[in-house]
Each structure stands twice: as C-alpha cells, then as structure tokens.
Enzyme design. Structure first.
Site, PDB file in Angstrom:
ATOM      1  N   GLN A 221      44.777  47.462  43.252  1.00 48.84           N
ATOM      2  CA  GLN A 221      43.445  46.666  43.900  1.00 48.84           C
ATOM      3  C   GLN A 221      43.883  46.169  45.452  1.00 48.84           C
ATOM      4  OE1 GLN A 221      42.434  44.533  39.778  1.00 48.84           O
ATOM      5  NE2 GLN A 221      41.106  43.740  41.604  1.00 48.84           N
ATOM      6  N   ARG A 368      37.858  38.741  37.191  1.00 45.96           N
ATOM      7  CA  ARG A 368      36.499  38.976  37.490  1.00 45.96           C
ATOM      8  C   ARG A 368      36.302  37.289  38.105  1.00 45.96           C
ATOM      9  NH1 ARG A 368      31.824  42.866  36.139  1.00 45.96           N
ATOM     10  NH2 ARG A 368      30.701  42.930  37.856  1.00 45.96           N
ATOM     11  N   CYS A 369      37.077  36.827  38.943  1.00 43.62           N
ATOM     12  CA  CYS A 369      36.992  35.424  39.170  1.00 43.62           C
ATOM     13  C   CYS A 369      37.714  35.453  40.667  1.00 43.62           C
ATOM     14  CB  CYS A 369      37.554  34.820  38.112  1.00 43.62           C
ATOM     15  SG  CYS A 369      38.268  32.993  38.599  1.00 43.62           S
ATOM     16  N   GLU A 738      31.522  38.644  41.276  1.00 38.23           N
ATOM     17  CA  GLU A 738      32.135  37.659  39.876  1.00 38.23           C
ATOM     18  C   GLU A 738      31.267  36.773  39.451  1.00 38.23           C
ATOM     19  OE1 GLU A 738      36.445  38.673  41.704  1.00 38.23           O
ATOM     20  OE2 GLU A 738      35.752  36.765  42.043  1.00 38.23           O
TER      21      GLU A 738
END
Ligand code: CDP
Length: 784
Positions: A221, A368-369, A738
C-alpha cells in the site's frame, strides 16, 4: 465557434470506473499473475508454538529434496545482518527467528524451490528443536511485575511496555469532574480482528545479477516508503531498487507493514541470481500479518444534570503483539486515538494510553481506519449511549445538547485537534428522518408489549483523515506529504502520476476526474499511473483515507499550475494579455469577445509546437502537497435490529448511513466505499474475531474460524448525504474510504444493547454472536 459555451462538470459525477474494464474481464494484473523466466518459489516455515527458545534447526533433509534450491534460516540471514528489520513504528521485528520464537506463526525458515509445491512439501522436512517458554497472551498479564520479558533481544529492555503516551489536560479534566453532577463510566474491549483482504500478501523479487538492480513486485500500500525501508535494511541505493505494486486485491491496512516474506525473497533472489516468488497462504496471512484493534478501553464522562458534557477521561491499553509494527506517525504513539472526544463539545479531556508486547502477531494496523480512530469512535459512541440511559435522556437528545455547533468551526478539541468543518445536527436529522425515528420508537414500545425485542442504535462519529501536515506527521521520519505529477501531451491527452497506490478504491477514475475538473480534459483522455517507484513521484501511500486529502489535493494544485501556463500559451495564440482571458472550464475566452477562444488542447499543442520565445516548452509539472490540516469527515448512522429471545440471534431491520465527506468527486465510488465500509463494520460487530488460548494458539487462522460476511449475511444499507466542504482542501473534499468502518460498529452494538437496555443491559462485547446475546438475555430475564 459558438459564443455560448458550457464546460462539462467533472466533480459530483458518477463516471464509470475506468479500471473495471480490466477487472470485469478477469484481466487484472496481480502479483501472483507475474511470472518471470527462471523464477523460483518460496514457502515459509512458521512456528507452531507461541514462545520458545530455538535449540537447533536441521535443514539437511529439506535441502536434499529434489527441486529444492536453498533453505534459508535466521542464522544465514544474520551473516548478512538481515535477521532483524526495522518496523514502520521504529521498533524491530525478526525476519527469520534466531534466538527465540515469540508468537505462533512466526517465520522460522524459508525453502526456495523450483515449484511452489516442492517448496511447501520441503517445509515438513525441517526439524526445529523448540524449548517452550511461558506464554503471555494479554497486555494485562504482560505488564504485571515478573512477567517474562518478551523482547529480551533488546539489551536495555526490562519489561513489556512499548509506550506510555498521554494527550489532553489532566488538571483541567480534574476540575471538570469536580464540577460534575453526574459521572458515567464505561469499560469495553475492542477485540482483535483482521483486515483479511481477498488477496493475501506476496512478492516477486527479481535482483538482476548483472546490474544488481532489484525489481520487486509487491503487495504494497506504500511502495515509496517500502523502498526506503529496503534501502535502509539492505544498504542498497534507492536507484537500484524499484518497487512495483501492480493491481492490489484489497489492503485495508494489512499491506502497510513490511513483512519478513518480502525481505527473505529479495535476499534469496540476490544470493541465487534468480527471481523468487512468495505468495502467502490464507493461514499465513491471518496468523502472522498485521491484525487490527485489540484495545482495552475504560473511561468516565463528567456531565451536568442537564446533560451537558464537561469532561472526559479515557485509559487505553493496546496489545501490540511481539513487535510494534504498524505504521504509526512517530509523534503519535497511540495513533489518532485522542479523537476520542468525537463530535461533542467537551471542554476538558485527558487520554492515557499504553502499549504492551505479548506473544502474538505484531501489528495493530488501522484496519480501514485512520490510525486508531475506529477504537476511539467506538468508545465515545458507546459511552454517550450509556450516559443517555443513566441520565434517562433520549440518546438523540443527549447528542444534540453536546454537538459542536457549525459556527464553532474551526474547532479545537480538548486533545488538540483542529476540526476543519462540520454540521453534525444536519446529518443526524437526515438520518432520523430517513429512519423514521419517532415511528420506530413507537414500534419498539408496541413490540415490547407483545414480547418482542427491537433496538435502535445511533452513532454520530467524527473522523480525522488525510495524514498529514508535515509538522506533526511522519513515518520513520518521512514526512506525510503526497504528490502528483501531470504531463499534458501535444494532442491534449494527459498522464497523471501519483504517490498514492489504489487497492480497489478507483483512483484511476477519481483522480482523472480531478484533473478533468481543473483542465477540462475528459477523464477518458487521462491515464493515471501509480504504484511504481521509478515512475511516480515520492509519496507515503494509500491508507488512513489519505489519498484524496493529500494526493487528491496535489492533483488539483498541479492541474492549476498547468492551467496558469496554458493561460500564457492561450494569450500568445490569441495575441492578448493573459489577464484578458477568462477560464470557462475547458478553454480560455477573451473577456468581452467570447467567440475568441483557445481550448486546453490547443494550448497544449502550442506548448510543443508554438510556444513563445523565452517560455519553457512543454506542459507538465509536479506538486508535493503538504496539507495544512487533516480533514474531518463525519456521519450519522442509525440501525434498527430485532433480537430473537429464543436464540440470541439479531437481525438488522434497517440501517441508514448519512455521510458527509465534503465535496464528492464521484458519488458512485463514494457510495461503494461506504457500502464496503459498512459491511466491514457489521462484520466486526457481528462475527470477526481473532482470539488465542492460554498457550497462545491462534483461533481464527482460517475462514472456518474467522468469519467474514458474505452477501447472504450482509444487511441492506440505505445511504444519505450532507455536504460540508473542507475549507482548506483545494476542491473541498474530505476522505471517505474508512468512515463507514469507523462509524458503524457502535451503531450496531448500540442497537442490540438498546433492545435489551430496558432490562438493565449496558454492554455487549463484539463480536455479538448469538451465544453472547443469549447469555445477556438470560441474565436480564429476557430469554425465552
Ligand atoms: O486513501 P483512500 O483512497 O483509501 O481513501 P479516500 O481518499 O477516502 O478515497 C476513496 C475513493 O473515494 C477514491 O477513489 C476517492 O477519490 C473517492 N472519493 C470521492 O470521490 N470523493 C470524496 N470526497 C472522497 C473520496
């Protein structure tokens, strides 16, 4: 030429995803699709035990298996100073174990073979003699005096504490509590779960034996940051390392850390002179790569009798596993957890956080944060609901009395964040209207009289995304700006290169829309390139919903730079002064003579064919964007559930999600992001759990034990929106990827607790499996 020209608007348009042409035809190009001539395959031997001294490793039988090319151990890596590597949080992690194993699933040895099956079979021939040690599986055990010191590889380490970090003002908070009429307490555990992306981690490392250049195809990522780590670890110059992240099958934070497999495959390719592929299996992914959450939280809210919040105290203890290995901004030991004051105007707060080592997988990644915002948001939204019950006030009313008001923005929170913009009540009103709150409350009452349990849960969350301003945000010293490089070709087509890296979020479309909005070049004429360190400008990557706030802003800014130059070119072509021109979305018109025009394409052509003397030719530029602030998206989520008194099963009757992420570039993509995020929020509330027995055996190492929802289990979501632009982002956009995972778990839990609250139930720990709910029903005298 017509004098009336209306340019197309490219923001707020649901342009179909450009990338879907290849994905829908099965023509994506993932790491496992890459096959190079002479390529070898690597498989990893993992520790079956959670804590043990390694007496010996015998690799002779494995090495003798036909087709095996090499067996790599920690001892071999140590000879090249590669047995340990730095983590993105500034800690260290073993590449392959030398002295001890410190978690079940730790990487102990690697087999490199001619095909993946031989590599895998050979693992069984490696004999490791382990001497078991006492195992620590919770951070509470870990911080007890006399607990075994897990990181005794560090000379100065006498205990298992990783960090102690505080935010806010303890004295002001004490004073607030002294003035309070009521103090409401809440304690909870946000259990360990795992991002479990569809594609596991993997790489193909190709070190050219002649040039020495390492080309590494990697599920990353953050390819640029990873290249820098590789350069530091291997001592190779950066121009000799190219990291390419091709299509990525989901990341959700799991593909941010550097994993041992990447390092061993690269070292093996260097030593063997052949490309080496490593593709992780599902169990390897679930037991050894970045897990999420594992936060123990307790706190108190000080309130006046009328419900006004005066102060907040929170203590948090995080289980980091055996290495502090998530990517944490270096100044912020517990990430952005201090956003825990949420959407509420709480004048004083004090947040105390501690992190501890345990014999578990390293991580604590922000699934996802944005760096631990999910846990913070969950805590405050659960605490507010608890306070509403204790005060006997409707949870809607308690929120209304305490929301930060629109005129208070920019708002400085008690823990030091400067919220850019918000209108919380508008979002809540919309959600309540969509849900039909009052009618539903009446239905809940009627249902109770008929012996049925309906619950209504709310969450009105605020996020903090877009890391981040360089004065406060860096990873391993690398400042968290991001970048965009834009080149308009002579015929007016363009290529945009960005420092972030999509994993399914649709950047190839939305970033082209940003350029289109600024320059009027249609998105279909713009190629967006990312994920290749040799061919994109430096950036910190995609996670924490940072792409739109950072590289999205860079894209708008670089487009405007090019537009300024195009103005000069147009002025030259039209033989007027640049200030006599007005921009109308895709062309310049002469003020007062609108039929005299130059399109952006004509200006681009002139940049290569007819530029004025003294002007640099070409139409391209690069921008490194250092955001002045984070963006603060928010939302109001409302859930209605029905709980079965006989089985403890709960079903979502309605789920309404109103999101505000400022200006939406592509509403369809935003809605897709929200749907996915809600699904993952539901998953955490309902079923996702990684746990351990007292010996440190991981329970949740496969998809039979670790449950993720399919479309069958996933409820229907109803979406709404409000738009409060970010005042500092060039196009007013905030991140959104997110929001739904951050905001929704509390809404689901609040709903199920609400169904049982009249009988005194205040807490249900996630995931709320029917067993837990049934137990709570039974204890409250509600079970049938
Ligand atoms: O960093 P990441 O891409 O995961 O998150 P994001 O910046 O929130 O963007 C997720 C996707 O939604 C991207 O394709 C964005 O460009 C798009 N988006 C949008 O269309 N409008 C917004 N206001 C925010 C994001």
């Amino acid at each position: 030429m017509t004098t009336e020209h209306t340019a197309e608007h490219w923001l707020g348009r649901s342009v179909k995803r450009k990338e879907d042409d290849r994905f829908l035809q099965g023509k994506g190009n993932y790491v496992d699709d890459i096959n190079l001539p002479g390529m070898l395959h690597m498989s990893i031997l993992r520790s079956p035990v959670a804590h043990a001294r390694i007496n010996s490793i015998d690799t002779s039988a494995a090495a003798a298996l036909p087709g095996v090319v090499a067996v790599v151990t920690g001892e071999l890596l140590a000879q090249h100073n590669l047995a340990w590597m730095p983590t993105l949080s500034g800690d260290t992690q073993a590449v392959l174990a030398t002295d001890k194993v410190r978690m079940q699933g730790q990487e102990v040895a690697c087999v490199i073979a001619e095909d993946p099956y031989i590599a895998h079979d050979a693992l069984e021939l490696i004999e490791v003699d382990y001497d078991p040690l006492p195992v620590v599986v919770t951070p509470q055990q870990s911080l007890e005096p006399g607990a075994p010191v897990i990181r005794d590889d560090k000379e100065d380490k006498q205990d298992n504490r990783i960090y102690h970090w505080e935010a806010g003002d303890p004295e002001a908070t004490e004073r607030a509590f002294a003035q309070a009429d009521r103090v409401v307490e809440y304690e909870t555990f946000y259990p360990r779960c795992h991002p479990a992306p569809m594609e596991t981690c993997g790489c193909v490392a190709d070190v050219n034996p002649v040039t020495g250049k390492a080309t590494i195809y990697m599920t990353s990522q953050a390819p640029h940051a990873h290249r820098t780590v590789f350069a530091l670890v291997a001592g190779l110059p950066e121009h000799q390392i190219q990291i390419i992240s091709p299509d990525i099958g989901g990341g959700f934070g799991n593909k941010v850390p550097v994993y041992p497999g990447y390092v061993v495959a690269t070292a093996a390719s260097l030593l063997l002179g052949r490309p080496v592929k490593w593709i992780e299996d599902r169990t390897g992914n679930l037991i050894s790569t970045g897990f999420a959450r594992d936060f123990y939280m307790k706190g108190q809210l000080a309130l006046r009798e009328d419900g006004k919040m005066l102060g907040l105290r929170v203590n948090m203890l995080s289980d980091q596993g055996y290495a502090y290995a998530d990517a944490q901004p270096s100044k912020l030991k517990a990430g952005l957890f201090h956003i825990v004051t949420g959407s509420y105007d709480i004048p004083a707060a004090h947040v105390v956080t501690d992190g501890a080592y345990t014999n578990k997988a390293p991580g604590g990644v922000a699934y996802r944060c944005s760096f631990r915002v999910t846990e913070a948001s969950y805590f405050i939204e659960r605490l507010v609901q608890t306070a509403a019950y204790e005060l006997g006030v409707d949870p809607v009313e308690l929120r209304r009395r305490n929301f930060i008001q629109p005129e208070q923005f920019p708002y400085t929170s008690a823990t030091g964040f400067v919220y850019d913009s918000g209108n919380y009540e508008a979002a809540l009103d919309k959600a309540l209207e969509m849900l039909g709150y009052e009618d539903l409350k009446a239905e809940q009452e009627r249902a109770r009289q008929e012996g049925k349990l309906i619950g209504i849960g709310l969450a009105t969350f605020t996020e903090v995304v877009g890391a981040g301003p360089s004065k406060d945000y860096d990873i391993l010293g690398l400042k968290m700006f991001d970048s965009a490089e834009l080149r308009v070709h002579p015929t007016g087509k363009a290529i945009l290169k960005i420092g972030v890296q999509t994993q399914g979020q649709g950047h190839e479309t939305t970033f082209a829309q940003i350029v289109a909005n600024e320059l009027g070049i249609p998105p279909s004429d713009i190629l967006v390139q990312h994920g290749d360190t040799d061919n994109t400008p430096y950036g910190l990557g995609t996670y924490a919903s940072r792409s739109t706030p950072t590289a999205g802003a860079a894209t708008a800014v670089v487009s405007r730079k090019l537009r300024d130059k195009a103005r000069e070119l147009a002025a030259h072509l039209l033989e007027v002064a640049p200030e006599d021109l007005e921009w109308v979305g895709d062309r310049f018109q002469v003020r007062g003579a609108p039929d005299r025009q130059t399109t952006i394409q004509e200006a681009a052509f002139a940049a290569y064919t007819n530029h004025p003397q003294g002007m640099e030719a070409g139409l391209e530029g690069v921008t490194y964007y250092d955001p002045p602030n984070m963006t603060y998206p928010f939302g109001a989520y409302a859930v209605a559930v029905e709980v079965d008194r006989g089985t403890g099963q709960w079903k979502v009757k309605r789920m309404v999600a109103v999101d505000d992420c400022g200006v939406r570039i592509n509403p369809m993509i935003v809605e897709g992001q929200i749907m996915g995020g809600l699904t993952e929020g539901f998953a955490m509330a309902a079923m996702e759990l990684i746990t351990f027995d007292e010996l440190g055996n991981c329970i949740g190492s496969n998809f039979s034990d670790y449950l993720i929802p399919t479309s069958w289990e996933t409820p229907k979501f109803e979406l709404g929106e409000t738009v409060t632009p970010s005042p500092h982002h060039p196009i007013g956009a905030k991140g959104v990827g997110e929001s739904a995972t951050v905001g929704s778990p509390a809404a689901f839990v609040n709903a199920v607790v609400d169904a049982l609250a009249h009988a005194g139930v205040r807490e249900l720990e996630m995931p709320m499996g029917p067993d837990k709910v049934w137990k709570a029903l039974a204890e409250a005298g509600l079970a049938e």
